[in-house]
Design an enzyme around this catalytic site. Structure first.
Site, PDB file in Angstrom:
ATOM      1  CB  ALA A  66       4.051 -64.525 -24.430  1.00 58.61           C
ATOM      2  N   GLY A 111       8.337 -65.448 -21.439  1.00 59.49           N
ATOM      3  CA  GLY A 111       8.208 -66.849 -22.028  1.00 59.49           C
ATOM      4  C   GLY A 111       8.813 -67.954 -22.681  1.00 59.49           C
ATOM      5  CD  GLU A 134       8.424 -61.804 -18.561  1.00 60.44           C
ATOM      6  OE1 GLU A 134       9.399 -60.804 -18.281  1.00 60.44           O
ATOM      7  OE2 GLU A 134       8.338 -62.412 -18.899  1.00 60.44           O
TER       8      GLU A 134
HETATM    9  N1  DAK Z   1       6.314 -61.107 -30.227  1.00 56.79           N
HETATM   10  C1  DAK Z   1       6.009 -60.839 -31.213  1.00 56.79           C
HETATM   11  N2  DAK Z   1       7.159 -60.610 -32.041  1.00 56.79           N
HETATM   12  C2  DAK Z   1       7.657 -59.890 -31.735  1.00 56.79           C
HETATM   13  C3  DAK Z   1       8.257 -60.503 -30.340  1.00 56.79           C
HETATM   14  C4  DAK Z   1       7.829 -60.847 -29.686  1.00 56.79           C
HETATM   15  N3  DAK Z   1       7.474 -61.089 -28.276  1.00 56.79           N
HETATM   16  N4  DAK Z   1      10.002 -60.022 -30.849  1.00 56.79           N
HETATM   17  C5  DAK Z   1      10.269 -59.552 -31.709  1.00 56.79           C
HETATM   18  N5  DAK Z   1       9.139 -59.724 -32.330  1.00 56.79           N
HETATM   19  C6  DAK Z   1       9.675 -59.633 -34.583  1.00 56.79           C
HETATM   20  C7  DAK Z   1       9.472 -58.076 -34.604  1.00 56.79           C
HETATM   21  O1  DAK Z   1       7.953 -57.507 -34.190  1.00 56.79           O
HETATM   22  C8  DAK Z   1      10.015 -58.483 -35.209  1.00 56.79           C
HETATM   23  O2  DAK Z   1       9.148 -57.804 -36.579  1.00 56.79           O
HETATM   24  P1  DAK Z   1       8.697 -57.159 -37.528  1.00 56.79           P
HETATM   25  O3  DAK Z   1       8.913 -55.484 -37.276  1.00 56.79           O
HETATM   26  O4  DAK Z   1      10.296 -57.883 -38.367  1.00 56.79           O
HETATM   27  O5  DAK Z   1       7.262 -57.362 -38.232  1.00 56.79           O
HETATM   28  C9  DAK Z   1      10.983 -59.614 -36.313  1.00 56.79           C
HETATM   29  O6  DAK Z   1      10.257 -60.359 -34.759  1.00 56.79           O
HETATM   30  C10 DAK Z   1      12.302 -58.593 -35.280  1.00 56.79           C
HETATM   31  O7  DAK Z   1      12.203 -58.487 -33.922  1.00 56.79           O
HETATM   32  P2  DAK Z   1      13.544 -57.058 -34.100  1.00 56.79           P
HETATM   33  O8  DAK Z   1      13.414 -56.550 -35.303  1.00 56.79           O
HETATM   34  O9  DAK Z   1      12.948 -56.362 -32.747  1.00 56.79           O
HETATM   35  O10 DAK Z   1      14.511 -57.885 -33.773  1.00 56.79           O
HETATM   36  P3  DAK Z   1      16.397 -56.794 -33.045  1.00 56.79           P
HETATM   37  O11 DAK Z   1      17.448 -57.686 -33.325  1.00 56.79           O
HETATM   38  O12 DAK Z   1      15.905 -55.303 -33.269  1.00 56.79           O
HETATM   39  O13 DAK Z   1      16.169 -57.194 -31.721  1.00 56.79           O
HETATM   40  C11 DAK Z   1      14.686 -58.226 -29.820  1.00 56.79           C
HETATM   41  C12 DAK Z   1      15.851 -58.301 -31.062  1.00 56.79           C
HETATM   42  C13 DAK Z   1      14.750 -60.086 -29.016  1.00 56.79           C
HETATM   43  C14 DAK Z   1      15.595 -57.614 -28.761  1.00 56.79           C
HETATM   44  C15 DAK Z   1      13.538 -57.404 -29.431  1.00 56.79           C
HETATM   45  O14 DAK Z   1      12.967 -57.923 -30.704  1.00 56.79           O
HETATM   46  C16 DAK Z   1      12.911 -57.440 -28.467  1.00 56.79           C
HETATM   47  O15 DAK Z   1      12.518 -57.277 -27.612  1.00 56.79           O
HETATM   48  N6  DAK Z   1      11.480 -58.353 -28.678  1.00 56.79           N
HETATM   49  C17 DAK Z   1      11.020 -58.239 -27.388  1.00 56.79           C
HETATM   50  C18 DAK Z   1      11.006 -59.355 -26.359  1.00 56.79           C
HETATM   51  C19 DAK Z   1      10.238 -58.933 -24.806  1.00 56.79           C
HETATM   52  O16 DAK Z   1      10.154 -58.305 -24.404  1.00 56.79           O
HETATM   53  N7  DAK Z   1       9.786 -60.849 -24.576  1.00 56.79           N
HETATM   54  C20 DAK Z   1       9.177 -60.439 -23.872  1.00 56.79           C
HETATM   55  C21 DAK Z   1       7.299 -60.755 -23.704  1.00 56.79           C
HETATM   56  S1  DAK Z   1       7.049 -60.844 -22.759  1.00 56.79           S
HETATM   57  C22 DAK Z   1       2.226 -63.040 -19.432  1.00 56.79           C
HETATM   58  C23 DAK Z   1       1.380 -64.435 -20.093  1.00 56.79           C
HETATM   59  C24 DAK Z   1       2.972 -64.857 -20.690  1.00 56.79           C
HETATM   60  C25 DAK Z   1       4.120 -63.855 -19.970  1.00 56.79           C
HETATM   61  C26 DAK Z   1       3.280 -62.994 -19.601  1.00 56.79           C
HETATM   62  C27 DAK Z   1       2.619 -62.462 -18.988  1.00 56.79           C
HETATM   63  N8  DAK Z   1       0.065 -63.604 -18.892  1.00 56.79           N
HETATM   64  C28 DAK Z   1      -1.157 -63.453 -20.221  1.00 56.79           C
HETATM   65  C29 DAK Z   1      -0.491 -62.755 -18.022  1.00 56.79           C
HETATM   66  C30 DAK Z   1       5.298 -63.559 -21.027  1.00 56.79           C
HETATM   67  C31 DAK Z   1       5.591 -62.192 -21.377  1.00 56.79           C
HETATM   68  C32 DAK Z   1       6.229 -62.299 -22.306  1.00 56.79           C
HETATM   69  O17 DAK Z   1       7.308 -63.471 -22.720  1.00 56.79           O
END
Ligand code: DAK
Length: 263
Positions: A66, A111, A134
């Protein structure tokens, strides 16, 4: 409807949905979720689309979760609304009558992993990575991750992934049953298309019945689920596909399924 954050393409009987925000690693903004909802409705209502592939743009990510930037500003009520909305969209994906393959070509986190799990099965590039990180953001999976993951891989792996936020590679994901097959990255889409086209050529009544029986029966007792199979088995015999399939076998030719009752 014109889409801005997803690509919606058809190739013969296949629909290919590509989440298209590669600069944000295809993160699920509310707009992406809304456009996915519309694409799923279009597919459900289509007579021509027989199978679906869901993938992400670029070679780095399927969907990195997300959109954290969008989520960071949500109030608890907005968080609940977003979560319920996302869960509904994923249910509508899971309940599509057509089979859906997730072609995971990179990060499938949060997500993104949850969307992949709402597809019927997952094909992965050897470069793919899966996880429910998360916990690192001070939240929990919100699109069904705590529920679908344990059903797919069992409670131990579901707890390890959700409690630690660990990210695993494609081979490990296949070993625990999250992914059915792993391909060299450059062969992933061709493999997904080949399998999807194969399913598209099967009978629609059978495809839908199998999906519903496996999904609905999974949480029921065997005693209650088995009779549902008998009812659906009977329904197949009211479909022209059954006559065509069996006649084709006896005539030593390939069946030409055209659908029919209940499709
Ligand atoms: N959201 C927004 N932007 C994201 C993103 C994300 N999930 N993942 C990556 N990006 C963006 C980065 O901010 C960066 O943007 P700029 O700085 O270039 O503008 C760009 O994509 C490239 O990412 P990185 O520079 O970080 O790339 P790396 O190769 O260094 O790292 C990575 C890749 C995938 C390991 C890292 O980007 C990362 O850790 N991303 C976050 C992964 C994450 O935590 N995903 C889970 C998100 S939480 C709910 C509903 C749904 C959900 C939960 C609750 N309710 C409302 C209760 C679901 C939640 C989730 O999915």
């Amino acid at each position: 409807m014109a889409f801005e954050t997803i690509l919606f393409e058809t190739e013969g009987p296949l629909a290919i949905i590509t989440v298209n925000r590669p600069k944000a690693l295809n993160a699920l903004s509310p707009q992406v979720v809304g456009e996915l909802e519309q694409a799923i409705k279009d597919i459900r209502d289509s007579d021509d689309i027989r199978a679906v592939i869901l993938t992400g743009a670029g070679d780095k990510a399927f969907i990195a979760g997300a959109d954290i930037a969008a989520m960071s500003k949500m109030s608890p009520l907005e968080g609940r609304a977003f979560s319920r909305y996302g869960q509904d969209v994923l249910f509508s994906l899971e309940k599509l009558p057509q089979p859906v393959i997730a072609a995971v070509n990179g990060f499938a986190l949060g997500g993104g992993c949850e969307i992949a799990m709402a597809c019927d099965f997952i094909y992965a590039a050897d470069s793919a990575k899966f996880g429910q990180p998360e916990i690192n953001l001070g939240i929990i999976p919100g699109f069904g991750g705590t529920q679908r993951l344990s059903r797919l891989v069992g409670k131990g792996w579901a707890k390890e992934l959700c409690l630690t936020g660990a990210i695993i590679g494609a081979d490990q994901a296949a070993a625990i049953g999250l992914v059915t097959r792993v391909f060299p990255a450059e062969e992933l889409m061709e493999a997904a298309k080949k399998t999807a086209l194969g399913m598209a050529a099967k009978g629609r009544v059978s495809l839908r019945a199998i999906k519903e029986l496996i999904d609905n029966g999974y949480d029921m007792s065997l005693e209650r689920a088995i009779p549902m199979e008998a009812e659906n088995f009977a329904t197949c015999f009211a479909s022209p596909d059954q006559a065509e399939g069996m006649t084709a076998f006896l005539e030593k030719r390939k069946p030409d399924f055209k659908g029919g009752l209940n499709d």
